[in-house]
Design a protein around this motif. Sequence first.
Motif, PDB file in Angstrom:
ATOM      1  N   PHE A 282      -3.877  19.786  -6.595  1.00 41.50           N
ATOM      2  CA  PHE A 282      -3.095  21.018  -6.565  1.00 41.50           C
ATOM      3  C   PHE A 282      -1.912  21.012  -7.521  1.00 41.50           C
ATOM      4  O   PHE A 282      -1.401  22.053  -7.879  1.00 41.50           O
ATOM      5  CB  PHE A 282      -2.597  21.298  -5.135  1.00 41.50           C
ATOM      6  CG  PHE A 282      -3.692  21.811  -4.261  1.00 41.50           C
ATOM      7  CD1 PHE A 282      -4.142  23.120  -4.397  1.00 41.50           C
ATOM      8  CD2 PHE A 282      -4.301  20.986  -3.320  1.00 41.50           C
ATOM      9  CE1 PHE A 282      -5.177  23.588  -3.610  1.00 41.50           C
ATOM     10  CE2 PHE A 282      -5.334  21.451  -2.533  1.00 41.50           C
ATOM     11  CZ  PHE A 282      -5.773  22.760  -2.673  1.00 41.50           C
ATOM     12  N   MET A 283      -1.465  19.813  -7.892  1.00 48.46           N
ATOM     13  CA  MET A 283      -0.261  19.786  -8.715  1.00 48.46           C
ATOM     14  C   MET A 283      -0.536  19.258 -10.118  1.00 48.46           C
ATOM     15  O   MET A 283       0.355  18.781 -10.790  1.00 48.46           O
ATOM     16  CB  MET A 283       0.810  18.945  -8.036  1.00 48.46           C
ATOM     17  CG  MET A 283       1.324  19.614  -6.793  1.00 48.46           C
ATOM     18  SD  MET A 283       2.816  18.896  -6.224  1.00 48.46           S
ATOM     19  CE  MET A 283       2.273  18.037  -4.790  1.00 48.46           C
ATOM     20  N   SER A 284      -1.809  19.327 -10.536  1.00 46.78           N
ATOM     21  CA  SER A 284      -2.111  18.814 -11.868  1.00 46.78           C
ATOM     22  C   SER A 284      -1.510  19.743 -12.917  1.00 46.78           C
ATOM     23  O   SER A 284      -1.447  20.952 -12.737  1.00 46.78           O
ATOM     24  CB  SER A 284      -3.621  18.710 -12.058  1.00 46.78           C
ATOM     25  OG  SER A 284      -4.172  19.992 -11.924  1.00 46.78           O
ATOM     26  N   VAL A 285      -1.056  19.134 -14.001  1.00 51.05           N
ATOM     27  CA  VAL A 285      -0.480  19.905 -15.094  1.00 51.05           C
ATOM     28  C   VAL A 285      -1.544  20.021 -16.187  1.00 51.05           C
ATOM     29  O   VAL A 285      -2.061  19.005 -16.642  1.00 51.05           O
ATOM     30  CB  VAL A 285       0.772  19.200 -15.652  1.00 51.05           C
ATOM     31  CG1 VAL A 285       1.390  20.019 -16.764  1.00 51.05           C
ATOM     32  CG2 VAL A 285       1.772  18.968 -14.540  1.00 51.05           C
TER      33      VAL A 285
ATOM     34  N   ALA B  85      -2.760  16.001  -3.788  1.00 51.93           N
ATOM     35  CA  ALA B  85      -1.631  16.259  -4.684  1.00 51.93           C
ATOM     36  C   ALA B  85      -2.101  16.370  -6.128  1.00 51.93           C
ATOM     37  O   ALA B  85      -1.700  17.279  -6.853  1.00 51.93           O
ATOM     38  CB  ALA B  85      -0.605  15.149  -4.548  1.00 51.93           C
ATOM     39  N   SER B  86      -2.982  15.441  -6.543  1.00 53.13           N
ATOM     40  CA  SER B  86      -3.385  15.476  -7.954  1.00 53.13           C
ATOM     41  C   SER B  86      -4.236  16.698  -8.239  1.00 53.13           C
ATOM     42  O   SER B  86      -4.296  17.187  -9.362  1.00 53.13           O
ATOM     43  CB  SER B  86      -4.135  14.202  -8.326  1.00 53.13           C
ATOM     44  OG  SER B  86      -5.334  14.156  -7.627  1.00 53.13           O
TER      45      SER B  86
ATOM     46  N   ILE C 203      -3.747   4.046   7.214  1.00 55.73           N
ATOM     47  CA  ILE C 203      -2.669   4.288   6.240  1.00 55.73           C
ATOM     48  C   ILE C 203      -3.264   4.481   4.845  1.00 55.73           C
ATOM     49  O   ILE C 203      -2.889   5.394   4.097  1.00 55.73           O
ATOM     50  CB  ILE C 203      -1.660   3.121   6.253  1.00 55.73           C
ATOM     51  CG1 ILE C 203      -0.934   3.070   7.595  1.00 55.73           C
ATOM     52  CG2 ILE C 203      -0.639   3.281   5.135  1.00 55.73           C
ATOM     53  CD1 ILE C 203       0.011   1.904   7.734  1.00 55.73           C
ATOM     54  N   GLY C 204      -4.213   3.614   4.487  1.00 57.75           N
ATOM     55  CA  GLY C 204      -4.845   3.710   3.160  1.00 57.75           C
ATOM     56  C   GLY C 204      -5.537   5.044   2.969  1.00 57.75           C
ATOM     57  O   GLY C 204      -5.392   5.700   1.936  1.00 57.75           O
TER      58      GLY C 204
ATOM     59  N   ILE D 119      -5.336   0.236  11.599  1.00 51.89           N
ATOM     60  CA  ILE D 119      -4.027   0.715  11.112  1.00 51.89           C
ATOM     61  C   ILE D 119      -3.996   0.724   9.590  1.00 51.89           C
ATOM     62  O   ILE D 119      -3.638   1.723   8.957  1.00 51.89           O
ATOM     63  CB  ILE D 119      -2.890  -0.164  11.683  1.00 51.89           C
ATOM     64  CG1 ILE D 119      -2.697   0.142  13.164  1.00 51.89           C
ATOM     65  CG2 ILE D 119      -1.577   0.086  10.929  1.00 51.89           C
ATOM     66  CD1 ILE D 119      -1.586  -0.630  13.806  1.00 51.89           C
ATOM     67  N   VAL D 120      -4.398  -0.394   8.994  1.00 51.79           N
ATOM     68  CA  VAL D 120      -4.333  -0.477   7.529  1.00 51.79           C
ATOM     69  C   VAL D 120      -5.259   0.551   6.902  1.00 51.79           C
ATOM     70  O   VAL D 120      -4.879   1.242   5.937  1.00 51.79           O
ATOM     71  CB  VAL D 120      -4.668  -1.905   7.040  1.00 51.79           C
ATOM     72  CG1 VAL D 120      -4.667  -1.939   5.525  1.00 51.79           C
ATOM     73  CG2 VAL D 120      -3.659  -2.889   7.577  1.00 51.79           C
TER      74      VAL D 120
ATOM     75  N   VAL E  39      -3.687  12.123   0.558  1.00 53.21           N
ATOM     76  CA  VAL E  39      -2.499  12.825   0.053  1.00 53.21           C
ATOM     77  C   VAL E  39      -2.502  12.817  -1.475  1.00 53.21           C
ATOM     78  O   VAL E  39      -2.265  13.850  -2.124  1.00 53.21           O
ATOM     79  CB  VAL E  39      -1.210  12.170   0.605  1.00 53.21           C
ATOM     80  CG1 VAL E  39       0.002  12.706  -0.134  1.00 53.21           C
ATOM     81  CG2 VAL E  39      -1.084  12.434   2.089  1.00 53.21           C
ATOM     82  N   LEU E  40      -2.809  11.659  -2.053  1.00 55.65           N
ATOM     83  CA  LEU E  40      -2.809  11.565  -3.521  1.00 55.65           C
ATOM     84  C   LEU E  40      -3.879  12.465  -4.122  1.00 55.65           C
ATOM     85  O   LEU E  40      -3.644  13.141  -5.128  1.00 55.65           O
ATOM     86  CB  LEU E  40      -3.030  10.123  -3.964  1.00 55.65           C
ATOM     87  CG  LEU E  40      -1.819   9.209  -3.862  1.00 55.65           C
ATOM     88  CD1 LEU E  40      -2.165   7.836  -4.394  1.00 55.65           C
ATOM     89  CD2 LEU E  40      -0.647   9.770  -4.642  1.00 55.65           C
TER      90      LEU E  40
ATOM     91  N   LEU F 213       0.836  -1.206   0.000  1.00 57.98           N
ATOM     92  CA  LEU F 213       0.000   0.000   0.000  1.00 57.98           C
ATOM     93  C   LEU F 213       0.867   1.252   0.000  1.00 57.98           C
ATOM     94  O   LEU F 213       0.699   2.155  -0.837  1.00 57.98           O
ATOM     95  CB  LEU F 213      -0.890  -0.036   1.247  1.00 57.98           C
ATOM     96  CG  LEU F 213      -1.946   1.035   1.400  1.00 57.98           C
ATOM     97  CD1 LEU F 213      -2.974   0.857   0.310  1.00 57.98           C
ATOM     98  CD2 LEU F 213      -2.602   0.926   2.768  1.00 57.98           C
TER      99      LEU F 213
ATOM    100  N   LYS G 181       5.017  17.839 -11.952  1.00 62.24           N
ATOM    101  CA  LYS G 181       4.772  19.260 -11.743  1.00 62.24           C
ATOM    102  C   LYS G 181       6.078  20.049 -11.695  1.00 62.24           C
ATOM    103  O   LYS G 181       6.223  21.064 -12.358  1.00 62.24           O
ATOM    104  CB  LYS G 181       4.004  19.439 -10.425  1.00 62.24           C
ATOM    105  CG  LYS G 181       3.772  20.876 -10.015  1.00 62.24           C
ATOM    106  CD  LYS G 181       2.644  21.480 -10.817  1.00 62.24           C
ATOM    107  CE  LYS G 181       2.362  22.914 -10.362  1.00 62.24           C
ATOM    108  NZ  LYS G 181       1.416  23.575 -11.240  1.00 62.24           N
TER     109      LYS G 181
ATOM    110  N   ALA H 176      -2.961   7.820   2.621  1.00 64.67           N
ATOM    111  CA  ALA H 176      -2.339   7.808   1.295  1.00 64.67           C
ATOM    112  C   ALA H 176      -3.308   8.325   0.239  1.00 64.67           C
ATOM    113  O   ALA H 176      -2.949   9.131  -0.625  1.00 64.67           O
ATOM    114  CB  ALA H 176      -1.886   6.384   0.945  1.00 64.67           C
TER     115      ALA H 176
END
Lengths: 200, 271
Positions: free
Chosen positions: B28-31, B25-26, B14-15, B10-11, B21-22, A82, A97, B18
Amino acid sequence: METYKLLLKIIMTSVLVNNYVLNKFLGICPFLGVSKKIDQASGMGAAVIFVMLLATAATWPIQTYLLEPNGMGYLQTIVFILVIAALVQFVEIVLKKFLPSLHGSLGVYLPLITTNCAVLGVTINNITDGYNFLQSMVSSLGCGLGFLLAMVIFAGVRERMEEADPPKAFKGIPITLVAASIVSMAFYGFGGFVTSLFGE
Amino acid sequence: MSAIVLAILIVSAIGLFAGLVLAVASHFMSVPKNETEVRIRECLPGANCGACGFTGCDGYAKALAEVDGTKTNLCVPGADAVAKKIADVLGVEAEDVIEQVAFVRCSGDCINRKDRHIYEGIKSCAAAQMLYGGSGMCTYGCLGLGDCAKVCPQSAICIENGIAHVDTRKCVGCGLCAKTCPNHLIDLFPDVRQVVVCCSNKEKGAVVRAKCSSGCIGCGLCARNCEQGAVSVVNNLAVIDYDKCVNCGKCAEKCPVKVIKFADFSGSHRF
């Protein structure tokens, strides 16, 4: 002095003796898939080193500070998969980016590495070998270098093989596998080399 | 029990982390991608075959969107349908894709050709050819056992009267048959061509006549009658220079043995 010697031993072991591709047979898919040209092979190798270091930097703390105190060591595999998958995706977005040129050269290989067993193998072996954080990172670097070495050597072999004319039944993948096994046998020659150099 | 709950927690934590965050990120940081490029990419077949001369469908779409004057008719597998779609997206005139069709350069069927021996081995041209160059007297011609038909992915080749025929409506010009034919009789022609020399025998006229009634005898009538100077006789065999040929068909009319054929070789993808 002892520390440096140990780190050097870890690197030597992981590059030559316990080479992930040629000795542990992990990461065979990219080894056969992108080893047709030397520049492609070195690109893939560089990407693998990068991801292995990142993955170890992320998974070692998770294992040590989250899973083990809670007695959840058995969750290792699933959590690592994961984390590595998410990490590689994240790195790809960031690279796209901020460093488009690096993304252009690594771009194709990054998603391929997401599910590469060599990367998962390195992170898990670091834990089972009982390395601390620094040793884990050095071991990952060594494994990545070993992967790069194997890729580049094998790409050189394959470029020569392109010009050879094997019997029809051996053309393509069969002769590639035969060559891979011979390269792998050559690496068995490093067997006792680290123990005789550094002692047990 | 609590161990299981903790493990699940826990799993999933974490999932979830993640995933968040992804997602962030996608976002704010998309091109931003070139919109024309995306639309062109959707038109292309996505086979990444490289026939267009670019690194793949993505590369071709990028070149079309960003470089002026990139030709819209370079995608051979997609053929005219794709060329039309691309032209629509770019708002330019559609150009015809020149497809290739396979053609068998032999007309020695079982009526015209004389046999030398009877072949009763396995039904394969490659095997028959190894035995004295095949059962026919002419060792240049079609063996008629259908190795080409077996490899054809489109089932475009059939054996009729002991000779291979390509159905140009089904042929996509992949060239597998050309590679398979042990006598190298099959060639790929641009489908705008209409005159083809249907013989590959390089022997002298009299020898050819004794072996096959529809073999090129190298008489040179075609070469003398061609106003463009496109036809010549090389090694006792008529050869058409397609850079000069204008499809007038005079050579086919004059040919005494009718080995120069005049026909429409248009493939299935014409406008």
